[in-house]
Motif scaffolding. Structure first.
Motif, PDB file in Angstrom:
ATOM      1  N   TRP A 635      14.268 -21.029   2.735  1.00  0.00           N
ATOM      2  CA  TRP A 635      13.660 -19.942   3.872  1.00  0.00           C
ATOM      3  C   TRP A 635      13.209 -19.211   3.446  1.00  0.00           C
ATOM      4  N   THR A 636      12.652 -18.389   4.363  1.00  0.00           N
ATOM      5  CA  THR A 636      11.693 -16.853   4.160  1.00  0.00           C
ATOM      6  C   THR A 636      12.440 -15.681   5.181  1.00  0.00           C
ATOM      7  N   ILE A 637      12.488 -14.934   5.065  1.00  0.00           N
ATOM      8  CA  ILE A 637      13.271 -13.563   5.060  1.00  0.00           C
ATOM      9  C   ILE A 637      12.199 -12.420   5.407  1.00  0.00           C
ATOM     10  N   TYR A 638      11.537 -12.367   6.517  1.00  0.00           N
ATOM     11  CA  TYR A 638      10.725 -11.763   6.795  1.00  0.00           C
ATOM     12  C   TYR A 638      10.929 -10.770   7.621  1.00  0.00           C
ATOM     13  N   ASN A 639      11.050  -9.221   7.073  1.00  0.00           N
ATOM     14  CA  ASN A 639      11.346  -7.446   7.157  1.00  0.00           C
ATOM     15  C   ASN A 639      10.736  -7.109   8.226  1.00  0.00           C
ATOM     16  N   LYS A 640      10.587  -6.849   9.869  1.00  0.00           N
ATOM     17  CA  LYS A 640       9.795  -5.742  10.254  1.00  0.00           C
ATOM     18  C   LYS A 640       9.852  -5.270  10.451  1.00  0.00           C
ATOM     19  N   TYR A 661       7.448 -10.325  -1.460  1.00  0.00           N
ATOM     20  CA  TYR A 661       6.805  -9.788  -1.324  1.00  0.00           C
ATOM     21  C   TYR A 661       6.682  -8.055  -0.234  1.00  0.00           C
ATOM     22  N   ASP A 662       6.358  -7.598  -1.007  1.00  0.00           N
ATOM     23  CA  ASP A 662       7.017  -5.938  -0.681  1.00  0.00           C
ATOM     24  C   ASP A 662       5.369  -5.087  -0.842  1.00  0.00           C
ATOM     25  N   PRO A 663       5.146  -5.363   1.093  1.00  0.00           N
ATOM     26  CA  PRO A 663       4.126  -3.800   0.876  1.00  0.00           C
ATOM     27  C   PRO A 663       4.828  -2.449   1.706  1.00  0.00           C
ATOM     28  N   SER A 664       6.180  -2.413   1.033  1.00  0.00           N
ATOM     29  CA  SER A 664       6.019  -0.316   1.291  1.00  0.00           C
ATOM     30  C   SER A 664       6.224   0.050   0.100  1.00  0.00           C
ATOM     31  N   ASN A 665       5.442  -0.955  -0.947  1.00  0.00           N
ATOM     32  CA  ASN A 665       6.148  -0.749  -2.664  1.00  0.00           C
ATOM     33  C   ASN A 665       7.941   0.151  -2.993  1.00  0.00           C
ATOM     34  N   GLY A 690      18.860  -7.663  -0.205  1.00  0.00           N
ATOM     35  CA  GLY A 690      17.794  -5.907   0.950  1.00  0.00           C
ATOM     36  C   GLY A 690      16.399  -6.756   1.014  1.00  0.00           C
ATOM     37  N   ILE A 691      15.790  -7.285   2.468  1.00  0.00           N
ATOM     38  CA  ILE A 691      14.719  -7.055   2.399  1.00  0.00           C
ATOM     39  C   ILE A 691      13.582  -6.668   2.476  1.00  0.00           C
ATOM     40  N   PRO A 692      12.963  -6.798   1.567  1.00  0.00           N
ATOM     41  CA  PRO A 692      11.217  -5.076   1.818  1.00  0.00           C
ATOM     42  C   PRO A 692      11.509  -5.600   2.708  1.00  0.00           C
ATOM     43  N   PRO A 693      11.402  -4.073   3.260  1.00  0.00           N
ATOM     44  CA  PRO A 693      10.710  -3.206   4.346  1.00  0.00           C
ATOM     45  C   PRO A 693       9.036  -3.613   4.275  1.00  0.00           C
ATOM     46  N   GLY A 694       8.914  -3.671   6.085  1.00  0.00           N
ATOM     47  CA  GLY A 694       7.618  -3.656   6.488  1.00  0.00           C
ATOM     48  C   GLY A 694       7.044  -2.170   6.394  1.00  0.00           C
ATOM     49  N   VAL A 695       5.928  -2.374   6.879  1.00  0.00           N
ATOM     50  CA  VAL A 695       4.357  -1.246   7.142  1.00  0.00           C
ATOM     51  C   VAL A 695       3.947  -1.098   7.634  1.00  0.00           C
ATOM     52  N   PRO A 696       3.461   0.174   8.652  1.00  0.00           N
ATOM     53  CA  PRO A 696       2.390  -0.002   9.256  1.00  0.00           C
ATOM     54  C   PRO A 696       1.369  -0.392   8.550  1.00  0.00           C
ATOM     55  N   GLY A 697      -0.268  -1.613  10.019  1.00  0.00           N
ATOM     56  CA  GLY A 697      -0.452  -2.363   8.718  1.00  0.00           C
ATOM     57  C   GLY A 697      -1.774  -2.517  10.306  1.00  0.00           C
ATOM     58  N   THR A 698      -2.804  -3.355   9.938  1.00  0.00           N
ATOM     59  CA  THR A 698      -4.176  -3.970  11.120  1.00  0.00           C
ATOM     60  C   THR A 698      -4.241  -5.107  10.167  1.00  0.00           C
ATOM     61  N   ASN A 699      -4.453  -6.526  10.898  1.00  0.00           N
ATOM     62  CA  ASN A 699      -4.777  -7.516  10.967  1.00  0.00           C
ATOM     63  C   ASN A 699      -4.251  -8.024   9.924  1.00  0.00           C
ATOM     64  N   GLY A 700      -2.596  -7.827   9.989  1.00  0.00           N
ATOM     65  CA  GLY A 700      -1.871  -8.533   8.880  1.00  0.00           C
ATOM     66  C   GLY A 700      -1.676  -7.945   7.507  1.00  0.00           C
ATOM     67  N   LYS A 701      -2.563  -6.754   7.548  1.00  0.00           N
ATOM     68  CA  LYS A 701      -2.896  -5.428   5.914  1.00  0.00           C
ATOM     69  C   LYS A 701      -2.107  -4.453   6.406  1.00  0.00           C
ATOM     70  N   PRO A 702      -1.427  -3.962   5.303  1.00  0.00           N
ATOM     71  CA  PRO A 702      -0.929  -2.936   5.339  1.00  0.00           C
ATOM     72  C   PRO A 702      -1.784  -1.222   5.887  1.00  0.00           C
ATOM     73  N   ASP A 703      -1.439  -0.759   6.655  1.00  0.00           N
ATOM     74  CA  ASP A 703      -2.780   0.573   6.909  1.00  0.00           C
ATOM     75  C   ASP A 703      -1.685   1.420   7.336  1.00  0.00           C
ATOM     76  N   PRO A 704      -2.106   2.557   6.723  1.00  0.00           N
ATOM     77  CA  PRO A 704      -0.997   3.573   7.312  1.00  0.00           C
ATOM     78  C   PRO A 704      -1.215   4.036   9.017  1.00  0.00           C
ATOM     79  N   ASN A 705      -2.118   4.012   9.088  1.00  0.00           N
ATOM     80  CA  ASN A 705      -2.556   4.238  10.566  1.00  0.00           C
ATOM     81  C   ASN A 705      -2.568   3.288  11.368  1.00  0.00           C
ATOM     82  N   PRO A 711       5.658  -7.416   7.771  1.00  0.00           N
ATOM     83  CA  PRO A 711       6.964  -7.958   7.343  1.00  0.00           C
ATOM     84  C   PRO A 711       6.822  -7.851   5.859  1.00  0.00           C
ATOM     85  N   GLY A 712       7.571  -7.655   5.466  1.00  0.00           N
ATOM     86  CA  GLY A 712       8.288  -8.394   3.853  1.00  0.00           C
ATOM     87  C   GLY A 712       8.834  -9.078   3.282  1.00  0.00           C
ATOM     88  N   TYR A 713       9.013  -9.694   2.380  1.00  0.00           N
ATOM     89  CA  TYR A 713       9.796 -11.366   2.757  1.00  0.00           C
ATOM     90  C   TYR A 713       9.803 -11.503   1.893  1.00  0.00           C
TER      91      TYR A 713
END
Length: 757
Positions: A635-640, A661-665, A690-705, A711-713
C-alpha cells in the motif's frame, strides 16, 4: 480544535496573524517540524535518518528545565492483572466519578471522568485502581503470554446523567445526534456574540463527537480475530449502572469454556440462551424508556422512535446471520493469542510479543473516552529461552528471590481532561501525564539497566523526548531501542540503529510504542526527560522545555551493560521481511482535507476543516477495501494535508515500511525518495506511522507559491493472514477518526466448498 475550549479538532494551532509571506510560513513550518520531529515515530526515525548537522541544529533550544529542589512523587507502578495458568482472566468495568487530575489548569477541581476499574476474578488481590476516590490515569496493566487464552468480562456502568453534554440516539438525543456546543465571543466592534453552532459546525452524524458513554475495547497491536468476541471494534456496549459481574458470571463462564475448547461463538445462536434473552430484554427496556427530545418524540419525552431503537437493528442482523452490534451493560471478550509453530502448523504469522495496549474505540466517542483516560497497557510476553522476554531475562539473570534482574517500567503517556465532553470552557492543552502523574520521579541505581515500555496513549500529542542533566556537564542516561510498536528488532537493527543514539530518547506519534533498555550513569544525580524547548522567531515567544519525567540516580552502584547483539533474541521467522515477489496487489490510499494549501486552523467562517480518506468520510455500512486471506499486499499511503502528519493505523496486521517521500522536510530529509536500500534490508515493523505532510506545489513539485498540494507518502508491505472479518484503518489523531477519517476493511476467505470438475 477550538482554541477556546480545548477541543482541538485539527491538533494544530491556527495561523499567526501578520504579514508573513507564504514562503516564510512554509520555511517556519519546516523549522518547527525539524525542531520537534513530530510523528517521526521512533528514536530510530530521527537519529538514523537525520544528518548529524541537522541533529545538532534540532538540539539548539532554550535553557533546560530547572530541576526542583524537592523531587516530585515517585512514579506510580500501575497495578497488574496477570495470567492464571495459560489464561488471562479479568473483569474490566467502565465507571465514572470525580477524579483529581494533576495540572495547573484543574488543581483542586475534581473532574467528572470515565475510567477503567479492573480485577482478576481468580486472584482478587490483583485490582486497579486501589484509590476509589481521587486517582486518575490508565486502567490496569494486563500481562499474558503468547499462546494464552484471553477472557475478559467487560461492563459499562457509566451513569449517563453525569454527562449531559454528550448525546446518543437516546439520552436526550436531538435531531442531528452530535454533541452540541455554543461559543460566546466579541465581534470587531466589541459586541458580544454567541455562535450556537460552534460545534458541531459542519460536522454531521455519525462523523462527529457523540455518544461518549457508549464503549468497547480495542486490543491495539494484537494479531487476533477482529470478529465476534475478538478484537471487534464494531460492537457498541451501551451503559447500564444496574448490570454487574454477578449478573453475567454464569453465562460468561459458559462462553469462556466454549472459547477454551476451540468453539468461539460465530453467530448469535452460539451464545447461551439466558444471556441472549437478558440482552434482548435490556435493549427493549432502553428503547422504550430512554429520554429523547428529538424528532418523533413521545409526549412523555421517553422512548425512542422506531428508526433509532437498538433491538430492531440487532434483530435484523441476527436474521441475516450477521453478528449484532448493540449490547447493554456487558460483553464477553474471549480469544487466543496465537503462537507461531512453524510454516506448516497453525497460524501463518502468530502474535509478536511486546508492548501493546487497549483502549475504547467507539466511533464518535474515541477521543472523548481517551481524554478521560480509557486506555491501559497490554504486555504480551514470550518467555521461552529464545523468545523476546526469555532471552533478555536469560542474559540479565535473576536475583535470589527468582525475580528478573532486568527491572521493567511500564509508562502510559496520557492527556486527561473533561473538556471534550463539552462540559466546560477550560482552555489550553492538557499536560502529558505519566501513569496519571505530572512529572513523577523514577529511581535508578548507578549503572543500572531497566527495560522501559513506553506507550503514547494521548489523543493527538506527538511526543519527542530528550535528556537533560540537572547539573550541566553530567553524563545523561544511555539507551538502546529493542522494539517498535510491540514488535522486536532484528539483531541487525538492534546493532545498526542504535549506534550513538542518545538523543532524542524517543519520538512517538499517537499510538506508537517504544521498548528501550535504559542505563543510568555511573554518577549519582538527577536528570529530566523533557520535550525540547522552542526558540522564539518571527515574533513568536520562545517556548521553554516541558518536563515529563525526572530520573533520580542514587544508592549503591548496580553495574550492568546492554545485551550484546549475539545474545539479543533472534526475530521469529514469521517476522522475516516480506518478499516483494509475493505481493498480490498494490493499492493507493489518500488522506486529505477540504482546506487546500492553507495551514491548519479554522476556516474564515469558524468551521473546522473536514478530513477524508480517498475523498470520503467514514461511511456506515460501506466496505472500502477488500483483501484476500493469506496474501501479501503493498500500500502507498498519501497525505494531501499541510503540516499534519496523520498517524496511519491499521488493525490486526503490522506492516513494514519500504519507502518514504518527504516533500515537507518533516523528517529532515529534504525532497526525494528514501528507498529500501536505506530503510532495509531488515525492515522495522509498525502498526502506526505518521504520514509525511504535503506541501504547496506546482506541476507535482514543491513550490511555496503553488496552488496545489504535493503529497508526502510512505509505502508499506503487509500480510493479511490467519483471520477473515471486518475491521478499520484510520488516523490516530482520534478527533480526526471520530469526525470521519476512517475506512472499513474486510478480509475475505480464499477457500470455497464449490468444485469445478
Amino acid at each position: 480544535m477550538a482554541e477556546t475550549d480545548g477541543v482541538d479538532l485539527q491538533d494544530m494551532k491556527p495561523r499567526q496573524a501578520g504579514p508573513a509571506s507564504r514562503e516564510e510560513k512554509v520555511r517556519a513550518a519546516r523549522r518547527k517540524f525539524l525542531r520537534q520531529a513530530l510523528a517521526a515515530s521512533s528514536a530510530i526515525a530521527v537519529s538514523q535518518l537525520l544528518p548529524s548537522s541537522l541533529l545538532s541544529a534540532a538540539a539548539q533550544a532554550p535553557p533546560p528545565t530547572k530541576c526542583p529542589a524537592n523531587l516530585p512523587a515517585a512514579l506510580t507502578r500501575i497495578g497488574e492483572i496477570s495470567r492464571n495458568g495459560n489464561k488471562l482472566q479479568a473483569v474490566i468495568r467502565v465507571v465514572n466519578g470525580n477524579r483529581n487530575v494533576p495540572s495547573s489548569a484543574t488543581a483542586g477541581q475534581p473532574l467528572m471522568l470515565r475510567f477503567y476499574k479492573g480485577y482478576n476474578p481468580a486472584n482478587t488481590a490483583q485490582a486497579w485502581p486501589t484509590d476509589n476516590v481521587t486517582a486518575c490515569g490508565p486502567g490496569p496493566t494486563l500481562r499474558c503470554e503468547v499462546g494464552d487464552d484471553v477472557q475478559i468480562t467487560f461492563l459499562n456502568q457509566v451513569n449517563v446523567n453525569d454527562f449531559p453534554g454528550t448525546l446518543a440516539t437516546g439520552d436526550y438525543g436531538t435531531a442531528n445526534g452530535c454533541d452540541q456546543r455554543s461559543k460566546t465571543g466579541k465581534d470587531a466592534t466589541g459586541k458580544t456574540t454567541t455562535n450556537k453552532n460552534w460545534y458541531p459546525a459542519n460536522d454531521e452524524f455519525p462523523n462527529c463527537l457523540h455518544a461518549s458513554s457508549a464503549a468497547n475495547i480495542h486490543f491495539h497491536g494484537t494479531h487476533v480475530t477482529p470478529s465476534t468476541t475478538g478484537d471487534n471494534v464494531l460492537v457498541n456496549i451501551w451503559p447500564n449502572t444496574n448490570v454487574s459481574d454477578r449478573d453475567v458470571q454464569e453465562t460468561f463462564r459458559q462462553i469462556f469454556h466454549d472459547c477454551d475448547t476451540g468453539h468461539t461463538p460465530q453467530k448469535w445462536e452460539d451464545l447461551p440462551l439466558a444471556w441472549r434473552l437478558y440482552q434482548e430484554r435490556l435493549m427493549q427496556e432502553y428503547d422504550a424508556t430512554a429520554p429523547y427530545e428529538g424528532p418523533g418524540k413521545n409526549p412523555t419525552g421517553h422512548g425512542l422512535p422506531e428508526f433509532l431503537r437498538l433491538w430492531p437493528q440487532d434483530a435484523l442482523a441476527i436474521q441475516q446471520g450477521v453478528w449484532p452490534q448493540y449490547y447493554v451493560g456487558s460483553y464477553p471478550y474471549c480469544f487466543k493469542i496465537p503462537r507461531y509453530e512453524g510454516p506448516h502448523h497453525g497460524v501463518r504469522m502468530g502474535q509478536a510479543p511486546g508492548t501493546h495496549w487497549y483502549h475504547s474505540h467507539k466511533h464518535g466517542s474515541t477521543a472523548n473516552n481517551m481524554f478521560n483516560g480509557l486506555s491501559g497497557a497490554l504486555i504480551i510476553e514470550d518467555n521461552h529461552q529464545t523468545g523476546y522476554d526469555g532471552a533478555l531475562n536469560t542474559y540479565y539473570g535473576r536475583n535470589a528471590q527468582g525475580r528478573p534482574n532486568l527491572e521493567q517500567v511500564v509508562m502510559v503517556f496520557q492527556q486527561i481532561t473533561d473538556t471534550p465532553n463539552l462540559l466546560s470552557a477550560r482552555g489550553g492543552s492538557p499536560p502529558i501525564l505519566v501513569n496519571g502523574q505530572f512529572t513523577p520521579t523514577l529511581s535508578m541505581r548507578p549503572g543500572q539497566v531497566q527495560l522501559w515500555r513506553m506507550i503514547n496513549a494521548t489523543v493527538s500529542k506527538f511526543i519527542t523526548a530528550e535528556w537533560q542533566p540537572c547539573v550541566a556537564g553530567d553524563a545523561v542516561p544511555q539507551f538502546r531501542q529493542t522494539a517498535q510498536d510491540g514488535v522486536q528488532y532484528s539483531r541487525g537493527n538492534y546493532t545498526k540503529l542504535n549506534k550513538g543514539a542518545t538523543q532524542p530518547l524517543a519520538s512517538m506519534a499517537p499510538a506508537n510504542r517504544v521498548d528501550l533498555l535504559v542505563q543510568a550513569p555511573n554518577k549519582v544525580g538527577v536528570h529530566v526527560l523533557q520535550i525540547p524547548g522552542v526558540p522564539g522567531s518571527g515574533g513568536n515567544q520562545p517556548r521553554p522545555p516541558v518536563p515529563i519525567l525526572f530520573i533520580n540516580v542514587s544508592g549503591d552502584a548496580l553495574p550492568m551493560d546492554f545485551i550484546p547483539a549475539d545474545k539479543f533474541p533472534e526475530i521469529p521467522d514469521f517476522l522475516d521481511n516480506i518478499d516483494p515477489k509475493t505481493i498480490r496487489l498494490r493499492r493507493e490510499v489518500t488522506y486529505g482535507w477540504d482546506f487546500g494549501t492553507n495551514a491548519p486552523g479554522r476556516k474564515p467562517n469558524g468551521d473546522p476543516p473536514q478530513y477524508y480518506i480517498d475523498g470520503k468520510k467514514f461511511e456506515d455500512q460501506v466496505i472500502n477495501q477488500v483483501m484476500l486471506l493469506d496474501t501479501a499486499e503493498e500500500w502507498t499511503i498519501y497525505n494531501k494535508t499541510i503540516e499534519i502528519a496523520h498517524p496511519f493505523h491499521i488493525h490486526v496486521n503490522p506492516f513494514q515500511i519500504v519507502e518514504l517521500y518527504d516533500p515537507s522536510n518533516f523528517y529532515g530529509l529534504g525532497t526525494g525518495v528514501i528507498g529500501p536500500d536505506v530503510l532495509g534490508p531488515d525492515f522495522v515493523w509498525w502498526d502506526t506511522f505518521g504520514i509525511p505532510p504535503g506541501v504547496p506545489g506546482t506541476n507535482g513539485k514543491p513550490d511555496p507559491n503553488g496552488k496545489e498540494v504535493v503529497p508526502g507518502y510512505f509505502k508499506f508491505r503487509t500480510r493479511f493472514v490467519d483471520f477473515t472479518g471486518q475491521y478499520v484503518q484510520h488516523c490516530h489523531i482520534l478527533a480526526h477518526e471520530d469526525r470521519g477519517m476512517m475506512q472499513l476493511l474486510e478480509v475475505v476467505t480464499n477457500k470455497t466448498i464449490l468444485k469445478h470438475h
